[in-house]
Scaffold this motif. Structure first.
Motif, short mmCIF file in Angstrom:
data_model
loop_
_atom_site.label_atom_id
_atom_site.label_comp_id
_atom_site.label_asym_id
_atom_site.label_seq_id
_atom_site.Cartn_x
_atom_site.Cartn_y
_atom_site.Cartn_z
N GLY A 1 10.13 -9.76 -8.16
CA GLY A 1 8.98 -10.08 -7.52
C GLY A 1 9.01 -9.56 -6.22
N ALA A 2 10.30 -9.71 -5.60
CA ALA A 2 10.09 -9.12 -4.08
C ALA A 2 10.16 -7.79 -3.95
CB ALA A 2 11.56 -9.70 -3.52
N LEU A 3 10.87 -6.99 -5.00
CA LEU A 3 10.84 -5.53 -5.07
C LEU A 3 9.42 -4.82 -5.29
CD1 LEU A 3 13.99 -4.39 -6.98
CD2 LEU A 3 13.16 -3.71 -4.93
N LYS A 4 8.62 -5.77 -6.05
CA LYS A 4 7.21 -5.29 -6.45
C LYS A 4 6.35 -5.31 -5.40
CE LYS A 4 7.17 -5.56 -11.40
NZ LYS A 4 7.36 -6.69 -12.65
N TYR A 5 6.58 -6.63 -4.61
CA TYR A 5 5.58 -6.92 -3.21
C TYR A 5 5.91 -5.61 -2.29
CZ TYR A 5 4.16 -9.50 0.65
OH TYR A 5 3.43 -10.11 1.60
N PHE A 6 7.53 -5.42 -2.08
CA PHE A 6 7.95 -4.41 -1.12
C PHE A 6 7.13 -3.14 -1.36
CE2 PHE A 6 10.47 -1.25 0.58
CZ PHE A 6 11.20 -1.69 1.56
N PHE A 7 7.10 -2.63 -2.74
CA PHE A 7 6.65 -1.15 -2.93
C PHE A 7 5.18 -1.17 -2.83
CE2 PHE A 7 11.02 -0.37 -4.09
CZ PHE A 7 11.36 0.46 -3.42
N LEU A 8 4.47 -2.16 -2.96
CA LEU A 8 2.95 -1.95 -2.85
C LEU A 8 2.52 -2.38 -1.38
CD1 LEU A 8 1.66 -3.59 -6.03
CD2 LEU A 8 0.67 -1.61 -4.93
N THR A 9 3.19 -3.13 -0.48
CA THR A 9 2.64 -3.50 0.74
C THR A 9 3.05 -2.40 1.61
OG1 THR A 9 4.49 -4.45 1.77
CG2 THR A 9 3.09 -6.06 0.41
N PHE A 10 4.25 -1.65 1.66
CA PHE A 10 4.40 -0.39 2.40
C PHE A 10 3.69 0.74 2.34
CE2 PHE A 10 8.12 -3.43 3.39
CZ PHE A 10 7.51 -3.82 4.67
N PRO A 11 3.16 1.10 1.20
CA PRO A 11 2.11 2.17 1.25
C PRO A 11 0.87 2.01 1.91
CG PRO A 11 3.39 2.12 -0.87
CD PRO A 11 3.70 1.03 -0.04
N ALA A 12 0.63 0.53 1.50
CA ALA A 12 -0.72 0.07 2.29
C ALA A 12 -0.50 0.10 3.77
CB ALA A 12 -0.94 -1.64 1.82
N SER A 13 0.74 -0.14 4.41
CA SER A 13 1.00 -0.05 5.89
C SER A 13 0.62 1.39 6.29
CB SER A 13 2.44 -0.28 5.99
OG SER A 13 2.60 -1.75 5.60
N ALA A 14 1.12 2.31 5.35
CA ALA A 14 0.80 3.81 6.06
C ALA A 14 -0.54 4.32 5.97
CB ALA A 14 1.50 4.85 4.96
N LEU A 15 -1.37 3.26 5.10
CA LEU A 15 -3.03 3.66 5.21
C LEU A 15 -3.40 2.76 6.44
CD1 LEU A 15 -4.09 3.05 1.61
CD2 LEU A 15 -3.93 5.02 2.68
N ILE A 16 -2.86 1.71 6.67
CA ILE A 16 -3.15 1.12 8.13
C ILE A 16 -3.03 1.76 9.19
CG2 ILE A 16 -2.90 -1.04 9.42
CD1 ILE A 16 -2.59 -2.51 6.83
N ILE A 17 -1.78 2.44 9.19
CA ILE A 17 -1.39 3.23 10.44
C ILE A 17 -2.32 4.60 10.54
CG2 ILE A 17 0.30 4.84 11.11
CD1 ILE A 17 0.81 2.12 12.18
N LEU A 18 -2.65 5.16 9.40
CA LEU A 18 -3.82 6.45 9.37
C LEU A 18 -5.20 5.86 10.16
CD1 LEU A 18 -3.42 8.47 6.16
CD2 LEU A 18 -2.67 8.88 8.48
N GLY A 19 -5.50 4.70 9.74
CA GLY A 19 -6.93 4.13 10.14
C GLY A 19 -6.77 3.72 11.69
N ILE A 20 -5.34 3.33 11.88
CA ILE A 20 -5.06 2.93 13.31
C ILE A 20 -5.33 4.27 14.00
CG2 ILE A 20 -3.40 2.27 15.08
CD1 ILE A 20 -2.66 -0.08 13.50
N SER A 21 -4.56 5.63 13.36
CA SER A 21 -4.72 6.58 14.37
C SER A 21 -6.03 7.30 14.62
CB SER A 21 -3.64 7.69 13.94
OG SER A 21 -3.86 7.67 12.52
N ILE A 22 -6.83 7.25 13.42
CA ILE A 22 -8.27 7.80 13.72
C ILE A 22 -9.19 6.64 14.72
CG2 ILE A 22 -10.43 7.86 12.52
CD1 ILE A 22 -8.86 8.80 9.96
#
Lengths: 101, 477, 163
Positions: free
Chosen positions: B149-170
């Motif tokens: 469960g932890a691994l599945k959580y890990f590999f979905l939340t961190f790509p989401a973080s990259a999207l958030i960072i892109l949004g933050i930079s714009i």
């Protein structure tokens, strides 16, 4: 004409490679490598946006924080990987299917 | 950052650092320190908000925007219930006892940081801290499923973080700053081309949607909740994923001025995904055989209600969303803690093997029933009022289809919970029920406390309504 | 257009990330990842962000690589016993090329449009002041993150004697 569009073009390419790796690979290590590439791309995007908006110092401060976050995240990911290897005896993510429904 | 609430962040952090040193010789000291820290925070908050003068004044003297304080209250409440429960649940030989309590305290501190952030990047930093603590908490009991469960959580939340960072930079590019106030002023100023800001916000919203487990991205939620160490699943479902995703969605809905028609496309998208997630969660929950997994899908469905209301963004809808967020924390904590009790006493959470648990474990059964009815929105429990607010808001805004669908799926919720009650708590006494006995009083106390809170919030709804209205007025200036 | 040096660095970063993904051996992948970090940190220097560059070089290219190599050497034997299908990885250069060519027609224009939205900031001050004056909550977040990291490691790897 400034260099921003080309910078983001390369960044987009890099993030594409990272996401492709995360989608295509079954191995947890490789997925972590893909994640690393994606987050490197995000950092580059942030810094070049800061440079364009003449806000480089601010962007640099954010990137420093991002680097600290990245280290801890990767350490946590590798710790999970090793724990998974110890408990489940595999590093293949698709072999993990005991949870279903 | 809200300076007044800084203590609620720093004190758990200090306790977390203290635990490994103080509890080296005496293991039980870790439980005591964690519980005392959270209880003290809770008492302090209660005094701050529930003073008679405060209540009679219509909560006008609450510092900040009120939402932060309410959610810090929810964080401490769930955190306290979970640590109190764990203190008796955890076996004595568990190797990483101190680390477990330290992690819970750090995650409480991080959640306080998330809700008191006044800047998108700070919000993001604390959300990452929260995510990192969650993985380790999920795998506390060294079970294979926890790691999965932890691994599945890990590999979905961190790509989401990259999207958030892109949004933050714009956002940084187009606004020049990342503070909430700047975005609010920009959206209120009525600049004709808000396109770029909306685009940045859309990327961030997408990231937060993934993190909150809304329908097309919900795949990690059931796995993480089911695989997690039992008390941790209550912590995770009750508060962690709500603070790390849903809170940010509500905050952004208010900042982007959804209510006066700005960023209409985003508002529509959010409402559609909210509805989808209500439907997917409810339908999937109908087919589940495992108690915890069913609760997880039900959680997906309830988050859908909050996202639907946040997407609508009218003052009434925001009130409903905040109220439902708080209610969700109460009833999901009860249900997941009770599932942990079931697991401890009956040894399984498989609904096929359970049955007639009412005779063996009356307290567990009846607190669960209260929480289930509140989830399904049966009056006069608190869940009824929040769903009523959401459906009323939809109807008022002229979205009759969504209103009817929301009502319909709340009946489906009632249906699957009826099925579950019959299978688990009522009906013929199964072999599991005969072999198991009621868990000890300390394990019941958190569930009883939360159930009492559910009933009290339902009955004292006018007071809570005053508070939530004050919050909605302040965040929707 | 951007200067040739920076273009070269960006191209190198993309090239190394491709290599890191494509490589059959995990160890090579980890080393290529370090080279990606090095290119990124050189780009940071070129932007005039030396602090970010130094951190990237020491922490990402150094520490993270060490962590990766350590973890890889633990599981390498098992990983190489069951090699995964390489077909999808051989398709990557093709997919990346298609993305690059298709993106060439749209993305730079789109990004140029984004660049047109930019609102110039003040751009003054030093990194230390920026961190301390404007980003103090982030520093608190960093402290919390490091604490979380320590407890995660403690929780995942409990001391042997306690087992």
């Amino acid at each position: 004409m400034n260099s921003f569009p080309m910078e983001w073009y390369f960044t987009a390419l890099m993030m594409f490679v990272g996401f492709y790796c995360m989608l295509a690979s079954r191995s947890i290590v490789r997925q972590l490598i893909g994640l690393e590439i994606v987050s490197k791309g995000a950092m580059l995007a942030l810094l070049s946006a800061g440079a364009l908006a003449n806000n480089l110092v601010f962007a640099q401060a954010l990137v420093l924080t991002l680097i600290v976050i990245e280290v801890v995240v990767v350490a946590a990911g590798l710790a999970l990987l090793v724990k998974n290897f110890r408990v489940n005896g595999t590093s293949d993510i698709w072999k993990l299917d005991s949870l279903k429904g | 950052m809200d300076k007044g609430l800084l203590a609620y962040l720093l004190i758990p952090l200090l306790s977390a650092v203290l635990i490994p040193f103080a509890a080296r010789a005496r293991r039980r000291l870790a439980d005591v320190i964690a519980n005392v820290t959270l209880l003290a925070g809770l008492a302090n908050l209660a005094w701050l908000v529930l003073r008679p003068s405060m209540i009679s004044g219509g909560f006008a003297d609450i510092p900040g925007d009120g939402l932060t304080l309410l959610l810090v209250g929810a964080v401490y409440l769930v955190g306290f219930c979970v640590t109190f429960f764990s203190a008796w649940f955890m076996e004595d030989g568990t190797p990483n006892r101190q680390a477990y309590y330290s992690l819970i305290l750090v995650s409480v501190a991080a959640m306080t940081g998330v809700v008191s952030a006044t800047d998108f990047f700070t919000l993001y930093v604390f959300i990452e801290v929260l995510a990192v603590t969650s993985f380790a908490l999920i795998t506390t009991d060294d079970s294979g499923r926890g790691v999965e469960g932890a691994l599945k959580y890990f590999f979905l939340t961190f790509p989401a973080s990259a999207l958030i960072i892109l949004g933050i930079s714009i956002l940084m590019l187009t606004l020049g700053s990342l503070s909430f106030d700047n975005l609010r002023i920009f959206m209120a100023s009525g600049v004709p081309s808000s396109g770029p800001v909306t685009f940045g916000a859309a990327l961030m919203l997408l990231g937060f949607l993934i993190k909150s487990g809304v329908a097309p991205f919900h795949t990690w939620t059931p796995d993480a909740y089911q695989g997690a160490y039992a008390p941790v699943s209550a912590h995770l479902a009750g508060i962690v994923t709500k603070i790390s995703g849903v809170y940010a969605l509500i905050r952004m809905a208010a900042l982007l001025h959804f209510f006066d028609g700005r960023a209409l496309a985003l508002s529509d998208l959010l409402m559609f995904l909210g509805m989808l997630s209500i439907a997917v969660g409810a339908v999937a929950a109908l087919r589940q055989k495992d108690f915890k997994r069913m609760l997880a899908f039900s959680s997906v469905s309830q988050v859908g209600y909050i996202v639907l209301a946040a997407g609508l963004g009218t003052p009434l809808a925001i009130m409903g969303a905040i109220f439902h967020l708080f209610n969700h924390a109460t009833f999901k904590t009860v249900l997941f803690l009770n599932s942990a009790s079931l697991e401890k006493s009956a040894g399984t959470t498989d609904m096929e093997k359970l049955g007639g648990m009412e005779h063996a474990m009356p307290w567990t059964s009846w607190t669960s029933v209260v929480a289930l009815l509140s989830t399904a929105g049966v009056p006069p429990l608190s869940g009824f009022w929040s769903k009523l607010l959401i459906i009323l808001a939809l109807w008022q805004a002229g979205l009759k289809t969504y209103a009817v669908l929301a009502l319909l799926f709340s009946i489906v919720t009632l249906a699957y919970f009826m099925v579950m009650q019959r299978k688990v708590f009522f009906g013929k006494k199964s072999r599991a029920a005969e072999a198991s006995a009621e868990v000890s009083a300390p394990l019941l106390a958190p569930a009883v406390l939360m159930s009492a809170l559910i009933v009290a919030l339902g009955l004292l709804f006018p007071y809570f309504y005053t508070y939530v209205r004050m919050v909605a007025e302040r965040i929707l200036i | 257009m951007m200067n040739d040096y920076r273009t070269l660095l960006y191209a190198l970063a993309v090239f190394f990330s491709l290599w890191a993904v494509m490589s059959r051996k995990l160890l090579i992948s980890a080393i290529m990842l370090a080279l990606v970090s090095v290119s990124v940190s050189l780009i940071f220097f070129d932007f005039g962000a030396p602090w970010a560059g130094v951190f990237e070089l020491s922490v990402c290219a150094g520490l993270i690589t060490v962590l990766f190599v350590g973890a890889v050497s633990l599981i390498r034997a098992e990983e190489e016993k069951h090699p995964e299908s390489r077909a999808r990885f051989y398709a990557l250069p093709l997919a990346a090329a298609i993305f690059a060519i298709a993106g060439w027609f749209y993305l730079p224009q789109f990004f140029a449009e984004i660049a047109g939205w930019a609102r110039p900031g003040t751009g003054s001050g030093t990194i230390g002041l920026a961190l301390w004056d404007m980003r103090r909550p982030d520093l608190l977040g960093q402290v919390l993150m490091l604490a979380a990291g320590v407890f995660v490691i403690k929780s995942v790897f409990p001391r042997r004697s306690e087992k």
